[in-house]
Design a protein around this motif. Structure first.
Motif, short mmCIF file in Angstrom:
data_model
loop_
_atom_site.label_atom_id
_atom_site.label_comp_id
_atom_site.label_asym_id
_atom_site.label_seq_id
_atom_site.Cartn_x
_atom_site.Cartn_y
_atom_site.Cartn_z
N ILE A 179 101.23 -58.91 5.98
CA ILE A 179 101.43 -57.79 5.08
C ILE A 179 102.68 -57.03 5.51
N LEU A 180 103.57 -56.78 4.55
CA LEU A 180 104.76 -55.97 4.80
C LEU A 180 104.43 -54.51 4.51
N ILE A 181 104.60 -53.66 5.51
CA ILE A 181 104.43 -52.21 5.34
C ILE A 181 105.80 -51.63 5.05
N ALA A 182 105.99 -51.07 3.87
CA ALA A 182 107.33 -50.65 3.46
C ALA A 182 107.27 -49.42 2.56
N HIS A 183 108.37 -48.66 2.57
CA HIS A 183 108.51 -47.53 1.65
C HIS A 183 109.11 -48.06 0.35
N CYS A 184 108.37 -47.88 -0.74
CA CYS A 184 108.79 -48.40 -2.04
C CYS A 184 109.66 -47.36 -2.75
N ASP A 185 110.87 -47.75 -3.14
CA ASP A 185 111.77 -46.83 -3.85
C ASP A 185 111.18 -46.42 -5.20
N LEU A 186 110.48 -47.33 -5.87
CA LEU A 186 109.93 -47.03 -7.18
C LEU A 186 108.79 -46.02 -7.10
N ARG A 187 107.85 -46.26 -6.20
CA ARG A 187 106.68 -45.38 -6.07
C ARG A 187 106.91 -44.19 -5.15
N GLN A 188 107.99 -44.24 -4.37
CA GLN A 188 108.33 -43.14 -3.44
C GLN A 188 107.20 -42.87 -2.45
N GLU A 189 106.64 -43.93 -1.92
CA GLU A 189 105.61 -43.81 -0.90
C GLU A 189 105.45 -45.15 -0.19
N ILE A 190 104.73 -45.13 0.92
CA ILE A 190 104.50 -46.37 1.65
C ILE A 190 103.52 -47.25 0.88
N ARG A 191 103.91 -48.51 0.71
CA ARG A 191 103.06 -49.48 0.03
C ARG A 191 102.92 -50.73 0.90
N HIS A 192 101.92 -51.56 0.55
CA HIS A 192 101.67 -52.80 1.28
C HIS A 192 101.93 -53.99 0.37
N PHE A 193 102.68 -54.98 0.87
CA PHE A 193 103.04 -56.14 0.07
C PHE A 193 102.69 -57.41 0.85
N ARG A 194 101.83 -58.24 0.26
CA ARG A 194 101.44 -59.48 0.92
C ARG A 194 102.55 -60.51 0.75
N LEU A 195 103.00 -61.10 1.84
CA LEU A 195 104.10 -62.05 1.78
C LEU A 195 103.77 -63.27 0.93
N SER A 196 102.51 -63.68 0.91
CA SER A 196 102.13 -64.86 0.13
C SER A 196 102.25 -64.63 -1.37
N ARG A 197 102.34 -63.36 -1.80
CA ARG A 197 102.47 -63.07 -3.23
C ARG A 197 103.92 -62.83 -3.63
#
Length: 315
Positions: free
Chosen positions: A189-207
């Motif tokens: 899981i990538l823990i990152a600050h999303c520019d669109l949502r303006q908050e920290i989001r989680h992104f699964r690498l497999s997706r």
């Protein structure tokens, strides 16, 4: 830990850290500060050049290094199995260096220790039953994301969301500032600050369908620590299910993350789940077949009925 092992460990800690207080060492080795004072005194008498600064702590004289340290069979097994795990789960850069590290560890082991560690490793094996295998594509994205984190560069990702939007679209393109990577139940899981949502989001690498490292740089917020980070609770939907008690272990194994409570009754086992959206439970409910019945919410109960009718039409 006996006195000799503790004193050796103190030297290793002082070699690894520039300055350590007696209180820090006492906490690390779960002993008293007075015992640490005695250990430091004993090491000094043995000729170890330990410097003490009032109010600051202890340090080793600059230029002093311990000779290479040997490993016990158990320590060697821990290190070698660690290289097995890294080779299976990390990207190609680490995959190649783990082989070199494994050869170096095995090369410095005395023959009796090497033989004992081999025998122990033959009785244990790392398997990830029920967990997805880290694919080559995922390992490639892992390597790119890891380097972007170290260089503080933003990423552009094309991402397939778990649940579609109202228009049925699952694909989303985001630009994010990557803060860290976490392995959760076999998924990176990538823990990152999303520019669109303006908050920290989680992104699964497999997706991820695409990943691009950008030239734009970013700063990690002051005080952010991945080891201390805890995602905010965003599961607010409750689902109540009545299940056959014989599959209680199956439910616990596959859905423990969502489970809130269980209650045994004469007519079955009541299980309450907490989810972001009830549809997250859809594949699990269907896999349990006639051994479960959704009680609440009614909308999800109807959703299960619709899927069951589709299945019936197929057969």
């Amino acid at each position: 830990m006996n006195k000799t092992d503790r004193q050796l460990a103190i030297m290793l800690e002082l070699q690894r850290n520039r300055v350590l207080r007696a209180e820090d060492l006492a906490s690390l080795f779960e002993t008293s500060v007075r015992t640490i004072y005695r250990d430091i005194h004993a090491l000094s008498e043995m000729g170890v050049p330990i410097l003490g600064a009032p109010g600051q702590g202890y340090s080793l004289m600059k230029g002093y290094f311990l000779p290479p340290v040997g490993f016990s069979a158990e320590e060697a097994v821990a290190l070698l199995m660690g290289t097995d795990f890294i080779e299976q789960r990390l990207d190609g850069d680490y995959g190649s260096v783990t082989k070199a590290a494994r050869r170096k560890i095995e090369a410095i082991l005395p023959e009796p220790v090497r033989g004992e560690s081999t025998r122990v490793r033959e009785t244990m094996r790392l398997l990830h039953a029920g967990e997805p295998v880290t694919s080559w594509k995922e390992k490639d994205y892992l390597g790119q994301a890891r380097r972007a984190i170290m260089e503080r560069r933003k990423l552009r990702i094309s991402y397939l969301k778990k649940m579609p939007e109202a228009d049925g679209n699952r694909k989303s393109v985001r630009e994010v500032a990557p803060y860290g990577l976490v392995l959760v139940q076999g998924n990176w899981i990538l823990i990152a600050h999303c520019d669109l949502r303006q908050e920290i989001r989680h992104f699964r690498l497999s997706r991820m369908a695409e990943l691009t490292v950008l030239e734009e740089r970013f700063l990690i917020p002051h005080g952010f620590n991945l080891n201390n980070y805890r995602p905010p609770e965003d599961r607010h939907e409750r689902v109540l299910v009545k299940a056959n008690p014989v599959i209680a272990d199956k439910i616990a194994e596959t859905c423990h993350f969502y489970m809130e409570s269980t209650e045994e009754r004469k007519d079955g086992l009541l299980v309450q789940f907490l989810v972001r959206q009830p549809e997250e439970l859809l594949p699990y409910i269907l896999s349990w077949g006639g051994d479960v019945e959704v009680l609440e919410p009614e909308s999800f109960r109807l959703r299960i009925r619709e899927e069951a009718e589709k299945i019936l039409k197929r057969y």
